[in-house]
Each structure stands twice: as C-alpha cells, then as structure tokens.
Design an enzyme around this catalytic site. Structure first.
Site, PDB file in Angstrom:
ATOM      1  N   SER A  23     -10.166  -8.772   6.269  1.00  0.00           N
ATOM      2  CA  SER A  23     -10.831  -7.462   6.356  1.00  0.00           C
ATOM      3  C   SER A  23     -11.935  -7.481   7.410  1.00  0.00           C
ATOM      4  O   SER A  23     -12.086  -6.543   8.201  1.00  0.00           O
ATOM      5  CB  SER A  23     -11.461  -7.103   5.007  1.00  0.00           C
ATOM      6  OG  SER A  23     -10.469  -6.926   4.042  1.00  0.00           O
ATOM      7  N   ARG A  27     -12.278  -5.512  11.259  1.00  0.00           N
ATOM      8  CA  ARG A  27     -13.428  -4.642  11.556  1.00  0.00           C
ATOM      9  C   ARG A  27     -14.217  -5.137  12.764  1.00  0.00           C
ATOM     10  O   ARG A  27     -14.772  -4.339  13.523  1.00  0.00           O
ATOM     11  CB  ARG A  27     -14.325  -4.535  10.313  1.00  0.00           C
ATOM     12  CG  ARG A  27     -13.669  -3.634   9.234  1.00  0.00           C
ATOM     13  CD  ARG A  27     -14.164  -3.987   7.860  1.00  0.00           C
ATOM     14  NE  ARG A  27     -13.729  -3.058   6.821  1.00  0.00           N
ATOM     15  CZ  ARG A  27     -12.574  -3.129   6.166  1.00  0.00           C
ATOM     16  NH1 ARG A  27     -11.683  -4.071   6.466  1.00  0.00           N
ATOM     17  NH2 ARG A  27     -12.278  -2.250   5.215  1.00  0.00           N
ATOM     18  N   ARG A 123       4.545   3.012   2.965  1.00  0.00           N
ATOM     19  CA  ARG A 123       3.271   3.058   2.218  1.00  0.00           C
ATOM     20  C   ARG A 123       2.537   4.380   2.463  1.00  0.00           C
ATOM     21  O   ARG A 123       2.593   4.938   3.552  1.00  0.00           O
ATOM     22  CB  ARG A 123       2.409   1.848   2.604  1.00  0.00           C
ATOM     23  CG  ARG A 123       3.056   0.544   2.151  1.00  0.00           C
ATOM     24  CD  ARG A 123       2.257  -0.653   2.553  1.00  0.00           C
ATOM     25  NE  ARG A 123       0.970  -0.692   1.890  1.00  0.00           N
ATOM     26  CZ  ARG A 123       0.018  -1.571   2.181  1.00  0.00           C
ATOM     27  NH1 ARG A 123       0.226  -2.474   3.118  1.00  0.00           N
ATOM     28  NH2 ARG A 123      -1.123  -1.553   1.538  1.00  0.00           N
ATOM     29  N   GLN A 170     -10.010   1.091   2.402  1.00  0.00           N
ATOM     30  CA  GLN A 170      -9.307   1.554   3.604  1.00  0.00           C
ATOM     31  C   GLN A 170      -9.554   3.042   3.822  1.00  0.00           C
ATOM     32  O   GLN A 170      -9.794   3.479   4.952  1.00  0.00           O
ATOM     33  CB  GLN A 170      -7.816   1.242   3.495  1.00  0.00           C
ATOM     34  CG  GLN A 170      -7.567  -0.266   3.487  1.00  0.00           C
ATOM     35  CD  GLN A 170      -6.106  -0.647   3.443  1.00  0.00           C
ATOM     36  OE1 GLN A 170      -5.238   0.202   3.228  1.00  0.00           O
ATOM     37  NE2 GLN A 170      -5.817  -1.917   3.623  1.00  0.00           N
ATOM     38  N   ASP A 316      -6.676  -7.808  -4.382  1.00  0.00           N
ATOM     39  CA  ASP A 316      -5.793  -8.712  -3.650  1.00  0.00           C
ATOM     40  C   ASP A 316      -5.593 -10.047  -4.374  1.00  0.00           C
ATOM     41  O   ASP A 316      -4.748 -10.844  -3.979  1.00  0.00           O
ATOM     42  CB  ASP A 316      -6.350  -8.967  -2.240  1.00  0.00           C
ATOM     43  CG  ASP A 316      -6.285  -7.711  -1.379  1.00  0.00           C
ATOM     44  OD1 ASP A 316      -5.480  -6.817  -1.682  1.00  0.00           O
ATOM     45  OD2 ASP A 316      -7.059  -7.627  -0.403  1.00  0.00           O
ATOM     46  N   LYS A 343       1.169  -1.666  -2.423  1.00  0.00           N
ATOM     47  CA  LYS A 343       0.746  -2.719  -1.486  1.00  0.00           C
ATOM     48  C   LYS A 343       1.959  -3.144  -0.641  1.00  0.00           C
ATOM     49  O   LYS A 343       2.935  -2.411  -0.560  1.00  0.00           O
ATOM     50  CB  LYS A 343       0.136  -3.899  -2.250  1.00  0.00           C
ATOM     51  CG  LYS A 343      -1.175  -3.545  -2.939  1.00  0.00           C
ATOM     52  CD  LYS A 343      -2.262  -3.222  -1.932  1.00  0.00           C
ATOM     53  CE  LYS A 343      -3.560  -2.819  -2.593  1.00  0.00           C
ATOM     54  NZ  LYS A 343      -4.536  -2.298  -1.630  1.00  0.00           N
ATOM     55  N   ARG A 347       3.690  -4.755  -6.243  1.00  0.00           N
ATOM     56  CA  ARG A 347       3.304  -6.069  -6.784  1.00  0.00           C
ATOM     57  C   ARG A 347       3.460  -6.164  -8.298  1.00  0.00           C
ATOM     58  O   ARG A 347       3.641  -7.265  -8.824  1.00  0.00           O
ATOM     59  CB  ARG A 347       1.871  -6.427  -6.359  1.00  0.00           C
ATOM     60  CG  ARG A 347       1.797  -6.801  -4.901  1.00  0.00           C
ATOM     61  CD  ARG A 347       0.428  -7.269  -4.462  1.00  0.00           C
ATOM     62  NE  ARG A 347       0.509  -7.668  -3.060  1.00  0.00           N
ATOM     63  CZ  ARG A 347      -0.514  -7.685  -2.214  1.00  0.00           C
ATOM     64  NH1 ARG A 347      -1.714  -7.350  -2.614  1.00  0.00           N
ATOM     65  NH2 ARG A 347      -0.337  -8.061  -0.961  1.00  0.00           N
ATOM     66  N   ARG A 389       1.158 -12.241  -0.137  1.00  0.00           N
ATOM     67  CA  ARG A 389       0.442 -12.693  -1.336  1.00  0.00           C
ATOM     68  C   ARG A 389       1.418 -13.032  -2.476  1.00  0.00           C
ATOM     69  O   ARG A 389       1.126 -13.879  -3.314  1.00  0.00           O
ATOM     70  CB  ARG A 389      -0.581 -11.656  -1.782  1.00  0.00           C
ATOM     71  CG  ARG A 389      -1.644 -11.387  -0.711  1.00  0.00           C
ATOM     72  CD  ARG A 389      -2.890 -10.758  -1.298  1.00  0.00           C
ATOM     73  NE  ARG A 389      -3.605  -9.965  -0.311  1.00  0.00           N
ATOM     74  CZ  ARG A 389      -4.411 -10.461   0.627  1.00  0.00           C
ATOM     75  NH1 ARG A 389      -4.610 -11.754   0.700  1.00  0.00           N
ATOM     76  NH2 ARG A 389      -5.017  -9.658   1.480  1.00  0.00           N
TER      77      ARG A 389
END
Ligand code: S3P
Length: 430
Positions: A23, A27, A123, A170, A316, A343, A347, A389
């Site tokens: 993250s 940025r 998504r 987000q 996460d 996600k 998940r 993940r």
C-alpha cells in the site's frame, strides 16, 4: 502457472525480512509523481502490483529510475504535470492501482482508458466511479461504469463530502487524491477506520489533511514537494510467516523492520488474543509510518472471533487467520467480512473450498466463515484461484498438514511477495 509442493515442518526458527509494504509503495510512486521535484524511495516493493503503478506513471510522462530494485527515484512534475497516455493503461491484477489512479485521473484535463487482468475486470469499481462522477469526472465502462475497461475524462472537479457506505482505504484514497484537484475541502467519512497511508503520505508531501475521528479531509490545490522516505516491511506479507510460526509450538521467528501502523496492526492483537506470543523491539515511532522488529513464538491456539468493526483493519490477513483457526481448539467465527468476496478472488468461497479439501470443518456464510478447529489437516491439491494471498495461506496450511500439499497456480505470489518460498525455506526446520 507454477505449482508449490509443501512438506510439513517441525518448527520455524530464525530471523527474516519481508518485502516493502504494498500500500505504501503504491502511494509513494503516485504522490511522488504529483509532487514537485525528486522523491527517493527506499524499500520499495519490487513486485508486480507496484510495478504496474510505476508503468502507469511512466506512460503519463513521469521519469522513474531504479525499476527492478527497491530504491526508486521519481521525478515528480507537480499536480498538473501528467501527460495523456498514448495507450491503454493496463494495471494487471492491482486493484489499488486502478482505484487510486481513477482518483488522480479524475483531476486530469485529458482522457485515459484503464483496464486490468481477468480478475480485476470483474471487481467492482462503482464504489469509486460514483463519487468521482459526483465530483465532475466523466467515466464510462461496462455495467454502467462499474467494471473495467473504464474510460475517464477528468478536470473541473468540485469538492464533495462523501459518506462512504463501506470502510475502504481504496475508496477513501481515490476521493482524497481527486480532492487535490478540487478547489476547497473534500472529505470522506467512513463507517469504520481503514488504513490511513494516503493521509499520512499526503501530509508528508505538504498537503493540508485533517482527521477527525472517521472523517478525513484534504484541501485542494496544495503544493506537494518531493521527499525521501523508507517503506517499512509489509505486515500483511509478514502475517503469513507470523501465523505459520504462531501455530507451531516451539517456533520462534523474528521479522525485522515491519510496518506497525495502528490501522494495520490488528493482526498482532488478534494473534495475541488467540495465544501467540508476540514481542516488539526496535520500535521506531514516527508520524510517517512506524516500524518495529516483531518476534513471534508458537503456541497451542485458542479460537478466533472477528466482527465487522475490526475487519477493515485485518482484511488482507483473513486468509492467514483462517488457517490458524483450523488448528485452534474450538469454534472460530469471522463475521461482517463480505468485502472478501470482491478481492482478487472470492476469498470466503476459496477458503471454504480449500480448507475443506484439506480436512478442516468450515461453514461458509454470506459474510463470513465458521471454522471448527482442532482437526488434523491432510495434504492434498488446492488452488490459488489466481490470488496471491490464497496461494500463501495454503502454503502455510501445508506446513501443518500431514504428507504433501500441492498449491497450484502460484505465479500470482509475484504480485506481492516474490521471494515468499525462499523466505519460508530459510526458517523451516524439517
Ligand atoms: C488497500 C486497501 C484494502 C486492501 C488492499 C490494499 C490499499 O482494500 O484490501 O489490499 O492499499 O488501500 P479496500 O480498501 O478495498 O478494502
């Protein structure tokens, strides 16, 4: 399309480092590109998701040196220094890139088309396109602007006070970044606190950001100035190692230089609550992004109970936590987690499918999971469903399963933790 073969371990032992926070790396590139002058980033996550952010800004005329390393130099051109991309911006699997970039593109006086891989194109984007349209951006795409590929024409934004129906960093970040281009104050109020990396980084670069409980605001048209910053290790990547060590008694692992931002460290509290011994050393508190060395010692685990208030701050880490729940003695519950369905894969469905295949007792609910722990896992073949993940969580499950576990379709690990298996191997005691 690689596969991983995992064998059970006796314990995990040693000292490791995890790659830079995903993250924060995104940025740093984005805000560095919008700042005036050079931004130097140490500890950048040199993995597919963040490289997609780098490529997108290079396509908009920003010079970025150090690609392929953890040390980037971004030559920012100021808030209005981006140029119209000559081609479609393809951000691969990276939801963070797409959503935050839409916020920035909303402020540009040019058109762009943004797309992603098969997973990202499914998504939901309405959560950002709706408020950005309200601010004045013109956005179109399949399913009424909900799905990529999205065409966006920005410029002439007006500020809004947005009440976000879901806690989402987000969404919050996309609106705050668009707010940089609107005259006056733009605010976002969330139902629960999500990660605050955008707020911290905007402040570091000189923007006027105010935080009042769950409301965050930014004043438009700031002068952002290039900075030098160090990205801490990603606590979400560390969580796979923490869970692995935490659920195997006799393990002791130290992970150095991990980010312990209060909006991200719920995982530490959760692991402690269920019996994992955690200690922090070398704590470096600072306003930008605090970090520490984290030592984890394995134990017999108690069941887990997570509800909607904390979910955004552990979102996460749920795949890793669900694996811990399979070995905990008793019934664990994860509720208020319907966001997990949108996600990189669904998940909740993927965890229920895979953990059941491995012999765990898992009930999939609409917004969560109930896991009856304490069952012995048996190695078998499970799939990542293209989700980094999920792949890593299943590898961790394989460490405590009897026999061999095969995780298929594991190239996706490169999106966030390319050296995951090497790192695990370094601390595995067979
Ligand atoms: C992220 C925010 C979270 C998280 C994602 C990264 C970010 O998503 O799941 O991996 O960098 O802002 P949401 O904000 O959509 O929950």
């Amino acid at each position: 399309m690689g596969n991983l073969k995992i064998k059970p371990v006796k314990r995990l032992e040693g000292k490791i480092k995890v790659p830079g926070d995903k993250s924060i790396s995104h940025r740093a590139v984005m805000i560095g590109a919008l700042a005036e002058g050079k931004t130097e980033v140490e500890g950048f996550l040199n993995a597919e998701d963040c490289l997609n952010t780098v490529r997108a800004f290079q396509s908009m005329g920003i010079k970025i040196e150090g690609m392929g390393s953890e040390r980037l130099s971004i030559f920012g051109q100021g808030l209005s220094g981006l140029s119209e991309p000559g081609d479609i911006l393809d951000v691969g699997n990276s939801g963070t890139t797409m959503r935050l970039l839409l916020g920035i593109l909303a402020g540009q006086n040019f058109s762009a088309i943004i797309t992603g891989d098969d997973s990202l194109r499914q998504r939901p984007m309405k959560r950002v396109t709706e408020p950005l349209k309200e601010m004045g951006a013109l956005i179109s795409g399949p399913d009424q602007g909900n799905l990529a590929p999205l065409t966006i024409r920005g410029g002439n934004l007006k500020p809004i006070n947005y009440h976000c129906p879901i806690p989402s960093a987000q969404v919050k970040s996309a609106i705050l970044l668009a707010g940089l281009y609107a005259e006056g104050e733009t605010s976002v109020t969330e139902p629960a606190k999500s990660r605050d990396h955008t707020e911290r980084m905007l402040k570091l670069f000189g923007a006027e950001v105010a935080v009042d409980g769950l409301r965050v605001s930014v004043r438009g048209k700031p002068k952002l100035t290039g900075q030098s910053l160090t990205v801490p290790g990603d606590i979400s990547s560390a969580s796979f190692i923490m869970v692995a060590a935490g659920m195997i008694p006799g393990s002791r692992v130290t992970i150095t230089d991990v980010g312990i931002n209060p909006t991200r460290k719920e995982i530490l509290k959760t692991l402690e609550t269920i019996g994992v011994k955690i200690s922090l050393s070398q704590v470096r508190e600072n306003l930008v992004e605090p970090m520490a060395d984290i030592t984890v010692e394995g134990n017999e685990l108690q069941p887990i109970d997570l509800d909607s208030e904390v979910i955004a701050r552990i979102i996460d880490e749920i795949p890793a936590i669900a694996v811990a729940a399979t070995v905990a003695k008793g019934r664990s519950q994860i509720r208020g987690a319907s966001e997990l369905r949108v996600k990189e894969t669904d998940r909740l469905r993927a965890l229920a499918t895979n953990l059941t295949k491995l012999g765990a007792r898992v009930e999939e609910g609409e917004d969560g999971l109930i896991i009856q722990g304490g069952r012995h896992l048996i190695g078998t073949e499970v799939d990542s469903f293209g989700d980094h993940r999920m792949a890593m969580a299943m590898a961790v499950a394989g460490l405590v399963a009897e026999g061999e576990t095969t995780v298929t379709n594991t190239d996706c690990i490169n999106t966030s933790f390319p050296k995951f298996m090497d790192t695990l191997e370094r601390i595995a005691v067979y």
